[in-house]
Write a protein that holds these residues in place. Structure first.
Motif, PDB file in Angstrom:
ATOM      1  N   THR A 119       2.284  13.424 -24.969  1.00  0.00           N
ATOM      2  CA  THR A 119       3.049  12.177 -24.914  1.00  0.00           C
ATOM      3  C   THR A 119       4.002  12.049 -26.103  1.00  0.00           C
ATOM      4  OG1 THR A 119       1.335  10.895 -26.063  1.00  0.00           O
ATOM      5  CG2 THR A 119       1.194  11.011 -23.663  1.00  0.00           C
ATOM      6  N   TYR A 120       3.723  12.768 -27.190  1.00  0.00           N
ATOM      7  CA  TYR A 120       4.607  12.787 -28.360  1.00  0.00           C
ATOM      8  C   TYR A 120       5.549  13.990 -28.305  1.00  0.00           C
ATOM      9  CZ  TYR A 120       1.789   9.191 -30.698  1.00  0.00           C
ATOM     10  OH  TYR A 120       1.159   8.018 -31.018  1.00  0.00           O
ATOM     11  N   ALA A 121       5.007  15.124 -27.915  1.00  0.00           N
ATOM     12  CA  ALA A 121       5.768  16.378 -27.894  1.00  0.00           C
ATOM     13  C   ALA A 121       5.647  16.985 -26.495  1.00  0.00           C
ATOM     14  CB  ALA A 121       5.235  17.337 -28.954  1.00  0.00           C
ATOM     15  N   THR A 142       7.115  21.649 -33.303  1.00  0.00           N
ATOM     16  CA  THR A 142       7.779  20.485 -32.709  1.00  0.00           C
ATOM     17  C   THR A 142       7.100  19.168 -33.073  1.00  0.00           C
ATOM     18  OG1 THR A 142       6.517  20.607 -30.628  1.00  0.00           O
ATOM     19  CG2 THR A 142       8.576  21.869 -30.758  1.00  0.00           C
ATOM     20  N   THR A 143       5.869  19.221 -33.583  1.00  0.00           N
ATOM     21  CA  THR A 143       5.185  17.967 -33.935  1.00  0.00           C
ATOM     22  C   THR A 143       5.471  17.526 -35.372  1.00  0.00           C
ATOM     23  OG1 THR A 143       3.124  18.952 -34.812  1.00  0.00           O
ATOM     24  CG2 THR A 143       3.289  18.645 -32.408  1.00  0.00           C
ATOM     25  N   GLU A 144       5.948  18.428 -36.200  1.00  0.00           N
ATOM     26  CA  GLU A 144       6.115  18.096 -37.617  1.00  0.00           C
ATOM     27  C   GLU A 144       7.089  16.945 -37.859  1.00  0.00           C
ATOM     28  OE1 GLU A 144       6.812  21.693 -39.787  1.00  0.00           O
ATOM     29  OE2 GLU A 144       4.981  22.640 -39.033  1.00  0.00           O
ATOM     30  N   LEU A 178       7.323  14.487 -36.140  1.00  0.00           N
ATOM     31  CA  LEU A 178       6.655  13.298 -35.598  1.00  0.00           C
ATOM     32  C   LEU A 178       5.564  12.773 -36.516  1.00  0.00           C
ATOM     33  CD1 LEU A 178       6.300  14.673 -31.954  1.00  0.00           C
ATOM     34  CD2 LEU A 178       8.078  13.150 -32.831  1.00  0.00           C
ATOM     35  N   GLY A 179       5.345  13.472 -37.624  1.00  0.00           N
ATOM     36  CA  GLY A 179       4.380  12.978 -38.601  1.00  0.00           C
ATOM     37  C   GLY A 179       3.044  13.683 -38.634  1.00  0.00           C
ATOM     38  N   PHE A 180       2.862  14.691 -37.793  1.00  0.00           N
ATOM     39  CA  PHE A 180       1.575  15.398 -37.828  1.00  0.00           C
ATOM     40  C   PHE A 180       1.769  16.885 -37.585  1.00  0.00           C
ATOM     41  CE2 PHE A 180       2.162  14.167 -33.419  1.00  0.00           C
ATOM     42  CZ  PHE A 180       1.662  15.222 -32.670  1.00  0.00           C
ATOM     43  N   THR A 181       0.760  17.651 -38.028  1.00  0.00           N
ATOM     44  CA  THR A 181       0.772  19.105 -37.918  1.00  0.00           C
ATOM     45  C   THR A 181      -0.443  19.566 -37.123  1.00  0.00           C
ATOM     46  OG1 THR A 181       1.910  19.351 -40.042  1.00  0.00           O
ATOM     47  CG2 THR A 181       0.682  21.260 -39.240  1.00  0.00           C
ATOM     48  N   VAL A 182      -0.238  20.496 -36.199  1.00  0.00           N
ATOM     49  CA  VAL A 182      -1.344  21.067 -35.429  1.00  0.00           C
ATOM     50  C   VAL A 182      -1.955  22.212 -36.226  1.00  0.00           C
ATOM     51  CG1 VAL A 182      -2.007  22.261 -33.311  1.00  0.00           C
ATOM     52  CG2 VAL A 182      -0.301  20.421 -33.233  1.00  0.00           C
ATOM     53  N   LEU A 183      -3.260  22.125 -36.461  1.00  0.00           N
ATOM     54  CA  LEU A 183      -3.967  23.151 -37.232  1.00  0.00           C
ATOM     55  C   LEU A 183      -4.608  24.215 -36.342  1.00  0.00           C
ATOM     56  CD1 LEU A 183      -5.751  20.869 -39.864  1.00  0.00           C
ATOM     57  CD2 LEU A 183      -3.780  22.362 -40.266  1.00  0.00           C
ATOM     58  N   ILE A 212      -3.457  17.032 -38.305  1.00  0.00           N
ATOM     59  CA  ILE A 212      -3.570  16.422 -39.624  1.00  0.00           C
ATOM     60  C   ILE A 212      -2.256  15.723 -39.953  1.00  0.00           C
ATOM     61  CG2 ILE A 212      -2.827  18.541 -40.817  1.00  0.00           C
ATOM     62  CD1 ILE A 212      -4.765  17.771 -43.100  1.00  0.00           C
ATOM     63  N   ALA A 213      -2.340  14.606 -40.643  1.00  0.00           N
ATOM     64  CA  ALA A 213      -1.143  13.873 -41.036  1.00  0.00           C
ATOM     65  C   ALA A 213      -0.320  14.714 -42.007  1.00  0.00           C
ATOM     66  CB  ALA A 213      -1.530  12.545 -41.683  1.00  0.00           C
ATOM     67  N   ASN A 214       0.979  14.733 -41.821  1.00  0.00           N
ATOM     68  CA  ASN A 214       1.860  15.529 -42.689  1.00  0.00           C
ATOM     69  C   ASN A 214       1.683  15.180 -44.158  1.00  0.00           C
ATOM     70  OD1 ASN A 214       2.922  16.848 -40.494  1.00  0.00           O
ATOM     71  ND2 ASN A 214       4.859  15.732 -40.485  1.00  0.00           N
TER      72      ASN A 214
END
Length: 363
Positions: A133-135, A168-170, A172-177, A277-279
């Motif tokens: 829904t964000y990316a 693509t999420t960075e 948006l304020g978060f990073t996929v680990l 995780i939050a950027n």
């Protein structure tokens, strides 16, 4: 005269002494109760040795990262996070650990991901459909029948070929680990077994709140009905839903077999879950600690898949013990229904094309 005064003073002293003795009685009462209370005080002391191992095993870092999760602490994904926490503690020499908040204590998945994007929550483990829904490009990871097997899916997640997608999420304020999966999702229904698209026709089936999941269920013959997981049990119970779809572990853990006792092996989806995780939180860590977290998160994928593999057959047995009817479905018929959807999602953008090609190359 002097003798009289002295006598008077001595009398006053004696009276005061007696009064003081009288005041000691209440103070002594609690002391008399102490023996009676002693057993109660001894009980916790006796329990301490039993509790000590659990306390000793918990590794709490100087900075504790709060991580939200919507299922039970016994879930394999939650257990993977607990191991990741210990590994992170060791790798950072006690600077960091992770505290898992299970059972949607901090909100549902959509709420917790929003908190991460706002920087009010450190981490969350959420379904790919929520990340989508964000990316929107993440839809390719949750497309029906895109993986040949659970082993194929694990290869994709460990391959490093999802880096462009994760990037693509960075903004948006978060990073996929890392990305996990509890295995194939199947239909489970309230009133009858379902083995073909024709038998599914018109049935209201709960899906996660993503366009891809809704389109998938509609293509398969049902009516895709998005709903928060916490409302599914009662919705099936009251007949608002005819069923839902999920992996066997979640199905059993959430006791949804009580209201939907037909588990139909459609194997239509291996929806991923992303650890995010939050950027700002990630940026606050030293480069060394960031590298350690990313490395350990990637290594945790294999641990999680192995743990699930051990549990799936056990959960199928548990389901059958609870009276669940497990039925083989006509998988090729459902696959045929989803062909157009797969191509539509795969060709949306250059990123989705690249991911789809990577998935195919790893079969």
């Amino acid at each position: 005269m002097k003798k009289s005064i002295i006598a008077l003073l001595m009398a006053v002293v004696m009276i005061l002494s007696l009064a003081a003795c009288g005041e000691k009685a209440p103070a002594e009462a609690p002391a008399e109760e102490t023996p009676a209370e002693a057993p109660a005080e001894e009980t916790p002391a006796e329990e301490t040795p039993a509790e000590a191992p659990a306390e000793a095993e918990a590794k709490v870092g100087e900075t504790v990262l709060k991580c939200a999760f919507n299922q039970t602490i016994d879930n394999p994904e939650a257990q993977t996070l607990l191991k990741l926490s210990d590994d992170l503690y060791d790798a950072t020499e006690g600077r960091y650990s992770i505290e898992v908040y299970p059972d949607a204590q901090l909100g549902d998945q959509a709420q917790t991901l929003e908190q991460v994007t706002m920087g009010t929550l450190d981490m969350a483990l959420v379904a790919n459909a929520v990340v989508e829904t964000y990316a929107p490009d993440f839809a390719i990871l949750g497309t029906p029948y895109v993986y040949d097997s659970i082993e194929h899916q694990q290869k994709v997640f460990e391959s490093g070929k999802l880096a462009d997608l994760y990037a693509t999420t960075e903004p948006l304020g978060f990073t996929v680990l890392s990305t996990y999966s509890l295995g194939a999702r199947n239909l489970y229904t309230r009133d009858k077994a379902v083995t073909t698209p024709d038998e599914l026709k018109g049935m209201k089936i709960r899906v996660m709140g993503s366009e891809t999941c809704i389109d998938m269920m509609n293509a398969m013959g049902g009516v895709g009905t998005p709903m928060a997981q916490g409302d599914v049990y009662s919705a099936i119970q009251t007949g608002t839903l005819d069923g839902a779809e999920n992996n066997i572990i979640t199905y059993v853990d959430l006791v949804q077999y009580e209201v939907a006792p037909y588990y139909n092996l459609t194997g239509h989806l291996m929806i991923p879950d992303e650890l995010v995780i939050a950027n700002d939180v990630l940026a606050s860590m030293s480069e060394e600690d960031q590298a350690a977290l990313k490395k350990l998160a990637n290594e945790s994928i294999a641990y999680m898949f192995d743990l699930c593999a051990e549990l799936r057959s056990d959960y199928e047995a548990k389901a059958e013990e609870k009276g669940v009817t497990i039925t083989e479905a006509d998988v090729p018929a459902f696959q045929e229904c989803c062909k157009d959807l797969i191509q539509e999602v795969a060709n949306k953008t250059e990123i989705t094309k690249g991911v789809y090609e990577a998935i195919l190359s790893l079969r």
